[in-house]
Design a protein around this motif. Structure first.
Motif, mmCIF file in Angstrom:
data_model
loop_
_atom_site.group_PDB
_atom_site.id
_atom_site.type_symbol
_atom_site.label_atom_id
_atom_site.label_comp_id
_atom_site.label_asym_id
_atom_site.label_seq_id
_atom_site.Cartn_x
_atom_site.Cartn_y
_atom_site.Cartn_z
ATOM 1 N N UNK A 1 9.415 2.371 -17.017
ATOM 2 C CA UNK A 1 9.636 0.897 -16.508
ATOM 3 C C UNK A 1 10.599 0.069 -17.301
ATOM 4 N N UNK A 2 10.771 0.411 -18.317
ATOM 5 C CA UNK A 2 11.546 -0.300 -19.322
ATOM 6 C C UNK A 2 13.240 -0.013 -18.835
ATOM 7 N N UNK A 3 13.485 0.989 -18.420
ATOM 8 C CA UNK A 3 14.962 1.323 -17.763
ATOM 9 C C UNK A 3 15.200 0.488 -16.629
ATOM 10 N N UNK A 4 14.039 0.358 -15.603
ATOM 11 C CA UNK A 4 14.279 -0.326 -14.537
ATOM 12 C C UNK A 4 14.296 -1.964 -14.834
ATOM 13 N N UNK A 5 13.498 -2.302 -15.735
ATOM 14 C CA UNK A 5 13.398 -3.605 -16.349
ATOM 15 C C UNK A 5 14.774 -4.036 -16.763
ATOM 16 N N UNK A 6 15.529 -3.281 -17.712
ATOM 17 C CA UNK A 6 16.720 -3.746 -18.106
ATOM 18 C C UNK A 6 17.704 -3.492 -17.035
ATOM 19 N N UNK A 7 17.798 -2.458 -16.099
ATOM 20 C CA UNK A 7 18.514 -2.474 -15.147
ATOM 21 C C UNK A 7 18.752 -3.682 -14.209
ATOM 22 N N UNK A 100 6.700 -4.810 -15.050
ATOM 23 C CA UNK A 100 6.878 -5.131 -13.212
ATOM 24 C C UNK A 100 6.756 -6.349 -13.087
ATOM 25 N N UNK A 101 6.005 -7.253 -13.637
ATOM 26 C CA UNK A 101 5.979 -8.547 -13.242
ATOM 27 C C UNK A 101 7.240 -9.203 -13.496
ATOM 28 N N UNK A 102 7.823 -8.859 -14.780
ATOM 29 C CA UNK A 102 9.255 -9.560 -15.045
ATOM 30 C C UNK A 102 10.209 -8.956 -13.902
ATOM 31 N N UNK A 103 10.154 -7.812 -13.495
ATOM 32 C CA UNK A 103 11.020 -7.435 -12.394
ATOM 33 C C UNK A 103 10.937 -7.875 -11.210
ATOM 34 N N UNK A 104 9.460 -8.168 -10.888
ATOM 35 C CA UNK A 104 9.237 -8.863 -9.582
ATOM 36 C C UNK A 104 9.851 -10.280 -9.578
ATOM 37 N N UNK A 105 9.613 -10.928 -10.650
ATOM 38 C CA UNK A 105 10.125 -12.300 -10.805
ATOM 39 C C UNK A 105 11.683 -12.521 -10.693
ATOM 40 N N UNK A 106 12.283 -11.509 -11.544
ATOM 41 C CA UNK A 106 13.686 -11.276 -11.469
ATOM 42 C C UNK A 106 14.236 -10.989 -9.906
ATOM 43 N N UNK A 123 12.878 0.327 -7.938
ATOM 44 C CA UNK A 123 11.540 0.282 -8.650
ATOM 45 C C UNK A 123 10.485 1.284 -7.743
ATOM 46 N N UNK A 124 10.703 1.218 -6.574
ATOM 47 C CA UNK A 124 9.529 1.693 -5.674
ATOM 48 C C UNK A 124 8.991 3.080 -5.940
ATOM 49 N N UNK A 125 10.205 3.957 -6.263
ATOM 50 C CA UNK A 125 9.888 5.406 -6.470
ATOM 51 C C UNK A 125 8.832 5.550 -7.640
ATOM 52 N N UNK A 126 9.277 4.881 -8.685
ATOM 53 C CA UNK A 126 8.676 5.056 -9.865
ATOM 54 C C UNK A 126 7.378 4.185 -10.120
ATOM 55 N N UNK A 127 7.306 3.252 -9.227
ATOM 56 C CA UNK A 127 5.808 2.589 -8.952
ATOM 57 C C UNK A 127 5.102 3.451 -8.178
ATOM 58 N N UNK A 128 5.545 4.139 -7.111
ATOM 59 C CA UNK A 128 4.731 5.096 -6.403
ATOM 60 C C UNK A 128 4.061 6.165 -7.255
ATOM 61 N N UNK A 129 4.804 6.914 -8.229
ATOM 62 C CA UNK A 129 4.702 7.791 -8.962
ATOM 63 C C UNK A 129 3.437 7.452 -9.987
ATOM 64 N N UNK A 130 3.710 6.379 -10.500
ATOM 65 C CA UNK A 130 2.870 5.820 -11.561
ATOM 66 C C UNK A 130 1.437 5.591 -10.824
#
Length: 191
Positions: A1-7, A100-106, A123-130
């Motif tokens: 999730x960190x890489x998606x957050x930074x991206x 993911x909350x930070x990502x959603x806000x952004x 983000x959705x593929x990672x979120x689905x797998x997790x």
């Protein structure tokens, strides 16, 4: 999730924050902690006296069924390790949720609908797998004993250990347009 957050939240700093050195440190931390976790559980499991047979109704040696075969109080060390493991897993889960909350806000602050769609599709593929992995894991280890049966335990352990890794490539490749088109042709051809 960190890489998606930074991206998504810090795209201009992506190369700096997630360089090869940072990725190597994260991989080493993940592998090192997993190895330590495995060694501690293996050492504790082999030190537990087993007196109720050696057959498990599982297709792999999972810790809770092994603890049921113990005949002394020495299994409490392993239970303690399981509690520590649960705390570490909970910490990782909290980190994931906060990311993911930070990502959603952004993403919700992105003005264009196309930009929001692109960010969500990242983000959705990672979120689905997790989500699949966490939900099957929670059900496998936190289901009430009243609904527990050998067959259900076997099915749940199969779902937990085989299904998420098996569908992982499929979920991540659903962003590929050619794969989506072939899947649509396959489904419409069957019906």
């Amino acid at each position: 999730a960190y890489d998606r957050y930074v991206a998504i939240c810090k795209p201009l700093h992506y190369g700096t924050l997630l360089g090869s050195r940072a990725c190597a440190h994260m991989a080493a931390a993940a592998w090192g902690s997993a190895f330590l976790h495995a060694v501690l559980h293996t050492a504790n499991t082999f030190s537990i006296p087993i007196c109720k047979g050696n057959a498990l109704d599982q297709f792999f040696c999972d810790i809770p069924p092994i603890l049921k075969l113990s005949c002394s109080d020495s299994y409490l060390r392993e239970v303690g390790l399981l509690v520590v493991s649960a705390c570490l897993v909970f910490g990782c889960f909290v980190f994931l949720v906060v990311s993911y909350v930070q990502i959603l806000k952004a993403v919700l602050m992105i003005p264009s609908e196309q930009g929001r769609h692109k960010a969500f599709s990242t983000c959705l593929p990672h979120l689905a797998v997790v989500s699949l992995f966490v939900s099957t894991g929670i059900f496998a280890y936190l289901k009430p004993p009243s609904i527990s049966s050998p067959v259900l335990n076997l099915v749940v352990s199969f779902l937990y250990s085989v299904v998420p890794p098996a569908v992982n490539p499929l979920i991540y490749s659903m962003r590929n347009k050619e794969l989506k088109d072939s899947l649509k042709r396959l489904i419409t051809g069957c019906f």
